[in-house]
Design an enzyme around this catalytic site. Structure first.
Site, PDB file in Angstrom:
ATOM      1  N   HIS A   1      -4.130   1.480   7.772  1.00 64.53           N
ATOM      2  CA  HIS A   1      -3.275   1.832   7.664  1.00 64.53           C
ATOM      3  C   HIS A   1      -2.563   3.237   6.782  1.00 64.53           C
ATOM      4  O   HIS A   1      -2.046   3.997   6.967  1.00 64.53           O
ATOM      5  CB  HIS A   1      -1.818   0.655   7.327  1.00 64.53           C
ATOM      6  CG  HIS A   1      -0.573   1.495   7.480  1.00 64.53           C
ATOM      7  ND1 HIS A   1       0.421   0.778   8.408  1.00 64.53           N
ATOM      8  CD2 HIS A   1      -0.120   2.492   6.540  1.00 64.53           C
ATOM      9  CE1 HIS A   1       1.481   1.300   7.932  1.00 64.53           C
ATOM     10  NE2 HIS A   1       1.443   1.830   6.927  1.00 64.53           N
ATOM     11  N   GLU A   2      -3.490   3.351   5.624  1.00 63.34           N
ATOM     12  CA  GLU A   2      -3.121   4.155   4.368  1.00 63.34           C
ATOM     13  C   GLU A   2      -4.177   5.452   4.283  1.00 63.34           C
ATOM     14  O   GLU A   2      -3.528   6.153   4.660  1.00 63.34           O
ATOM     15  CB  GLU A   2      -3.520   3.368   3.732  1.00 63.34           C
ATOM     16  CG  GLU A   2      -2.559   1.995   2.919  1.00 63.34           C
ATOM     17  CD  GLU A   2      -0.864   2.472   2.735  1.00 63.34           C
ATOM     18  OE1 GLU A   2      -0.107   4.031   2.922  1.00 63.34           O
ATOM     19  OE2 GLU A   2       0.255   1.457   3.208  1.00 63.34           O
TER      20      GLU A   2
ATOM     21  N   CYS B   1       6.014   0.457   7.711  1.00 66.46           N
ATOM     22  CA  CYS B   1       6.125   1.041   6.258  1.00 66.46           C
ATOM     23  C   CYS B   1       7.329   1.848   5.580  1.00 66.46           C
ATOM     24  O   CYS B   1       7.894   1.573   6.221  1.00 66.46           O
ATOM     25  CB  CYS B   1       5.641   2.114   7.420  1.00 66.46           C
ATOM     26  SG  CYS B   1       4.510   3.630   6.341  1.00 66.46           S
ATOM     27  N   LEU B   2       6.343   2.095   4.969  1.00 64.39           N
ATOM     28  CA  LEU B   2       8.078   2.265   3.808  1.00 64.39           C
ATOM     29  C   LEU B   2       8.346   3.430   3.916  1.00 64.39           C
ATOM     30  O   LEU B   2       9.541   3.378   3.783  1.00 64.39           O
ATOM     31  CB  LEU B   2       7.370   2.518   2.161  1.00 64.39           C
ATOM     32  CG  LEU B   2       6.699   1.128   1.477  1.00 64.39           C
ATOM     33  CD1 LEU B   2       6.129   1.154  -0.404  1.00 64.39           C
ATOM     34  CD2 LEU B   2       7.386   0.504   1.382  1.00 64.39           C
TER      35      LEU B   2
ATOM     36  N   HIS C   1      -2.144   7.082   7.869  1.00 60.92           N
ATOM     37  CA  HIS C   1      -1.348   8.227   6.422  1.00 60.92           C
ATOM     38  C   HIS C   1      -2.288   9.311   6.008  1.00 60.92           C
ATOM     39  O   HIS C   1      -1.347  10.562   6.333  1.00 60.92           O
ATOM     40  CB  HIS C   1      -0.755   7.682   5.200  1.00 60.92           C
ATOM     41  CG  HIS C   1       0.873   6.403   5.607  1.00 60.92           C
ATOM     42  ND1 HIS C   1       1.543   6.843   6.286  1.00 60.92           N
ATOM     43  CD2 HIS C   1       0.823   5.087   5.027  1.00 60.92           C
ATOM     44  CE1 HIS C   1       2.541   6.701   5.963  1.00 60.92           C
ATOM     45  NE2 HIS C   1       2.076   5.419   5.561  1.00 60.92           N
TER      46      HIS C   1
ATOM     47  N   GLY D   1       0.433  -1.339  -0.011  1.00 56.96           N
ATOM     48  CA  GLY D   1       0.222  -0.262   0.056  1.00 56.96           C
ATOM     49  C   GLY D   1       1.413   1.695  -0.060  1.00 56.96           C
ATOM     50  O   GLY D   1       1.777   1.140   0.294  1.00 56.96           O
TER      51      GLY D   1
ATOM     52  N   GLN E   1       3.431   9.534   0.909  1.00 57.10           N
ATOM     53  CA  GLN E   1       4.096   8.886   0.974  1.00 57.10           C
ATOM     54  C   GLN E   1       5.643   9.316   0.289  1.00 57.10           C
ATOM     55  O   GLN E   1       6.516   8.956  -0.417  1.00 57.10           O
ATOM     56  CB  GLN E   1       4.329   7.793   0.971  1.00 57.10           C
ATOM     57  CG  GLN E   1       3.591   6.930   2.573  1.00 57.10           C
ATOM     58  CD  GLN E   1       2.927   5.365   2.508  1.00 57.10           C
ATOM     59  OE1 GLN E   1       2.378   5.084   1.993  1.00 57.10           O
ATOM     60  NE2 GLN E   1       4.309   5.604   3.326  1.00 57.10           N
TER      61      GLN E   1
HETATM   62 CO    CO Z   1       2.788   3.186   5.891  1.00 56.44          CO
END
Ligand code: CO
Length: 206
Positions: free
Chosen positions: A146-147, A104-105, A150, A57, A62
């Site tokens: 989760h997204e 998380c990226l 963000h 995701g 991000q």
């Molecule tokens: Co993340």
């Protein structure tokens, strides 16, 4: 780039993944009111970046875009699974509780157990502007939540119980030192310039 493109106030430049504490990650995103070719291109590039980074995701902020949208593919590989784009999403009807490890990226290397509702309903728009409603469970429910966080300027580390939050604090301090170090060496723009760019992109499509 030609001069006309350079002066177009809606231009989206090359996208790169940003890491904590980049200001785009810590600021609430704004609903998109204009779905144009530039945005569709940016969404395609977000899938590229997500697959290159082995994520499942990716939220727009991000990649330093201040827009209320994210992309998901639970298979994590191009051509496998299903690609989802959620624009201006809203979550409702949380049911049950589930604990699962998340990463998380934007916080590479950090993985922690996170408690969330097991099921939720998401209402959003597709890239074609069509309304979407899905009742989610399992991994897709987890990733969408989760997204969505963000887009609200929150990271999964904001959802940890006290002991786990203490454990992760040193990692976050290290990310901050690295980020501010890169800014002070001129490898990254300063926060004033970053925020001005976020404002410009918002003015173009929000
Ligand atoms: Co993340």
């Amino acid at each position: 780039m030609n001069p006309a493109a350079a002066s177009d106030p809606s231009t989206i430049g090359p996208l790169t993944l940003v890491e904590y504490p980049h200001p785009a990650l810590l600021r609430r995103t704004r609903p998109v009111t204009r779905l144009d070719a530039g945005l569709r291109e940016a969404v395609a590039r977000m899938f590229d970046i997500m697959y290159e980074s082995q994520g499942i995701g990716l939220a727009a902020n991000q990649v330093a875009l201040p827009y209320r949208l994210f992309v998901v593919n639970c298979a994590g590989r191009r051509g496998d699974g299903e690609e989802h784009v959620f624009i201006n999403p809203m979550l409702s009807r949380p049911r049950g509780t589930a604990v699962q490890e998340e990463g998380c990226l934007s916080l590479p290397g950090v993985r922690m157990d996170v408690r969330r509702p097991q099921k939720i309903v998401v209402d959003a728009f597709s890239l074609e502007g069509e309304p979407i409603r899905m009742d989610l469970d399992g991994l897709l429910s987890r990733v969408v939540q989760h997204e969505f966080d963000h887009l609200e300027g929150r990271l999964f580390t904001d959802r940890l119980p006290e002991a786990a939050a203490l454990e992760v604090r040193r990692d976050l301090d290290t990310f901050r030192e690295v980020f501010f170090g890169r800014q002070s060496r001129g490898e990254l723009p300063g926060n004033v310039a970053i925020l001005a760019e976020l404002d410009r992109l918002e003015a173009a499509r929000c």
